[in-house]
Scaffold this active site. Sequence first.
Site, PDB file in Angstrom:
ATOM      1  N   THR A 162       0.827  -1.217   0.000  1.00  0.00           N
ATOM      2  CA  THR A 162       0.000   0.000   0.000  1.00  0.00           C
ATOM      3  C   THR A 162       0.854   1.256   0.000  1.00  0.00           C
ATOM      4  O   THR A 162       0.634   2.177  -0.803  1.00  0.00           O
ATOM      5  CB  THR A 162      -0.927  -0.010   1.224  1.00  0.00           C
ATOM      6  OG1 THR A 162      -1.751  -1.183   1.183  1.00  0.00           O
ATOM      7  CG2 THR A 162      -1.812   1.222   1.232  1.00  0.00           C
ATOM      8  N   VAL A 163       1.844   1.307   0.885  1.00  0.00           N
ATOM      9  CA  VAL A 163       2.683   2.501   0.971  1.00  0.00           C
ATOM     10  C   VAL A 163       3.585   2.606  -0.250  1.00  0.00           C
ATOM     11  O   VAL A 163       3.729   3.686  -0.843  1.00  0.00           O
ATOM     12  CB  VAL A 163       3.523   2.483   2.263  1.00  0.00           C
ATOM     13  CG1 VAL A 163       4.473   3.688   2.298  1.00  0.00           C
ATOM     14  CG2 VAL A 163       2.620   2.488   3.488  1.00  0.00           C
ATOM     15  N   ASP A 206       3.769  -2.444  18.625  1.00  0.00           N
ATOM     16  CA  ASP A 206       3.988  -1.422  17.596  1.00  0.00           C
ATOM     17  C   ASP A 206       4.360  -0.088  18.237  1.00  0.00           C
ATOM     18  O   ASP A 206       5.333   0.564  17.842  1.00  0.00           O
ATOM     19  CB  ASP A 206       2.720  -1.292  16.748  1.00  0.00           C
ATOM     20  CG  ASP A 206       2.786  -0.154  15.757  1.00  0.00           C
ATOM     21  OD1 ASP A 206       3.346  -0.350  14.660  1.00  0.00           O
ATOM     22  OD2 ASP A 206       2.271   0.947  16.061  1.00  0.00           O
ATOM     23  N   GLY A 221     -10.775  -2.345   8.418  1.00  0.00           N
ATOM     24  CA  GLY A 221      -9.397  -2.312   7.955  1.00  0.00           C
ATOM     25  C   GLY A 221      -8.451  -1.568   8.865  1.00  0.00           C
ATOM     26  O   GLY A 221      -7.271  -1.400   8.539  1.00  0.00           O
ATOM     27  N   GLU A 280      -5.473  -5.555  11.865  1.00  0.00           N
ATOM     28  CA  GLU A 280      -5.136  -6.744  11.091  1.00  0.00           C
ATOM     29  C   GLU A 280      -5.925  -7.955  11.593  1.00  0.00           C
ATOM     30  O   GLU A 280      -6.499  -7.943  12.683  1.00  0.00           O
ATOM     31  CB  GLU A 280      -3.642  -7.033  11.220  1.00  0.00           C
ATOM     32  CG  GLU A 280      -2.733  -5.914  10.751  1.00  0.00           C
ATOM     33  CD  GLU A 280      -2.733  -5.737   9.243  1.00  0.00           C
ATOM     34  OE1 GLU A 280      -3.142  -6.676   8.532  1.00  0.00           O
ATOM     35  OE2 GLU A 280      -2.333  -4.651   8.790  1.00  0.00           O
ATOM     36  N   LYS A 308       8.102   2.300  18.297  1.00  0.00           N
ATOM     37  CA  LYS A 308       8.151   3.734  18.004  1.00  0.00           C
ATOM     38  C   LYS A 308       8.652   4.522  19.208  1.00  0.00           C
ATOM     39  O   LYS A 308       9.375   5.514  19.062  1.00  0.00           O
ATOM     40  CB  LYS A 308       6.763   4.210  17.575  1.00  0.00           C
ATOM     41  CG  LYS A 308       6.262   3.545  16.297  1.00  0.00           C
ATOM     42  CD  LYS A 308       4.796   3.859  16.045  1.00  0.00           C
ATOM     43  CE  LYS A 308       4.272   3.134  14.814  1.00  0.00           C
ATOM     44  NZ  LYS A 308       2.823   3.341  14.604  1.00  0.00           N
ATOM     45  N   ALA A 338      11.766  -3.957  -5.866  1.00  0.00           N
ATOM     46  CA  ALA A 338      11.908  -5.349  -5.436  1.00  0.00           C
ATOM     47  C   ALA A 338      10.629  -5.816  -4.746  1.00  0.00           C
ATOM     48  O   ALA A 338      10.124  -5.157  -3.826  1.00  0.00           O
ATOM     49  CB  ALA A 338      13.086  -5.493  -4.484  1.00  0.00           C
ATOM     50  N   LYS A 353       9.858   0.416  11.518  1.00  0.00           N
ATOM     51  CA  LYS A 353      10.082   0.656  12.946  1.00  0.00           C
ATOM     52  C   LYS A 353      10.677  -0.553  13.657  1.00  0.00           C
ATOM     53  O   LYS A 353      11.460  -0.412  14.594  1.00  0.00           O
ATOM     54  CB  LYS A 353       8.771   1.062  13.607  1.00  0.00           C
ATOM     55  CG  LYS A 353       7.661   0.051  13.410  1.00  0.00           C
ATOM     56  CD  LYS A 353       6.321   0.592  13.808  1.00  0.00           C
ATOM     57  CE  LYS A 353       5.212  -0.360  13.366  1.00  0.00           C
ATOM     58  NZ  LYS A 353       5.027  -0.358  11.904  1.00  0.00           N
ATOM     59  N   GLY A 384      -1.538   4.632   6.961  1.00  0.00           N
ATOM     60  CA  GLY A 384      -2.218   4.755   5.670  1.00  0.00           C
ATOM     61  C   GLY A 384      -1.233   5.003   4.555  1.00  0.00           C
ATOM     62  O   GLY A 384      -0.135   5.544   4.774  1.00  0.00           O
TER      63      GLY A 384
END
Length: 431
Positions: A19-20, A205, A191, A194, A209, A49, A109, A306
């Site tokens: 997505t990113v 997560d 969404g 996950e 950070k 890649a 991260k 996002g």
Amino acid sequence: MNHSEPPARLRVGLLGCGTVGTEVVRLLLTHRAELTQRAGVELELSGIAVRSLDVERDPVIPTELLTTDAAGVVDGSDVVVELLAGIDPARELLARALAAGTTVVSANKAVLATDGPELYESAEANGAGVFFEAAVAGAVPVVRGIRESLAGDRVTRVLGILNGTTNFILDEMTREGSDFSAVLARAQALGYAEADPSADVEGHDAAAKAAILASLAFHSRVTLRDVPTAGISDITAADIAAATEMGFVIKLLAIAETGPDGLAVRVHPALVPLDHPLAGVHGAYNAVVVDAEAAGTLMFYGAGAGGQPTASAVLGDLVSAARLHVSGARPPVESRYAALPVVDPASVHTRYLIRLEVADRAGVLAEIARVFAAHDVSLETLRQVATDEGAASLVLVSHGQTEAALSAVVAELGELEPVHRVLSILRVEGH
């Protein structure tokens, strides 16, 4: 890497095209002319890649640039943009690029929080740079703000909402009075979460950070293993209701602060006063409050995840890296001169909100007060609500004390005869 003449173009290799990555490609191609003007050099996408060539992709992706040879993309690039999930093979590919003196832009991260020190050392030794704005809070420019804007100041505390999924869940639980499991299911359907939400809801997560931000803010090496972590899966609707009644909102917070003995870093759910800036952060947004000696209190707020927001941060880093490449200037290096020790979590000062179910009879409050006094902990607030016949619910908020003292209070309360159950324990922050 020094250049006698600016290069005509800069080859940009992309590792990962989810997505990113797709949005990075879209922005690179759509705004090619503008980015060239801003960077001072043409940014040429030289290779992408991917794990498989058989996946259906957005039409914006130039199929002729797709390859499964990630090492080849690294070796053929002037700047590597790494957008892979997880530690492997990202760690090896980043190490390969830096060993060759190739600057990297990473949104990873997990790698930076575990292997950052080794990567920074390699970058410095080989004249390369590591840019990672997108690794923390998406489009929110908190990395650049701390590393550059506050470079002349002394940061004393960083307090942040760094995971949009958990903020969405807690926000919906507060708004609706719903239980955790029901809101998690909705977050997955929308969404925001996950299929396996453990990295988010268990705090891992946010902890990665937090380690990155603490390293930057306090010029010391902090890795993921230095961050005690608790998630939100045990938060109940009753906890939310008690917090609301007491004038708080519950948030999953990443906290890093200095004290007389060193640096304290942690991630856990906590009560935040309703008048605190973080209390008004809703939905899947991220926000970081930074306290500095001269600048005072600053707040960074915005979309923390996002495709487009994260791609915006990646492109910002890419332009910065390109400018340095053109000028021949050295990229920013790891600042670790302070070398503050990470303190024992038991010595950290905080406040507790404790919910108890107790026998509804005379003398119970006196017994509870004696336990607090025995550990040199004072009570700020106490509320009692009658429940079933013969029982009552107590909500107690302590004054500040060490984790060790507060934990000892809770353990002893649990052994008291009139205490039926310790219902929950939540820390109070943002005061």
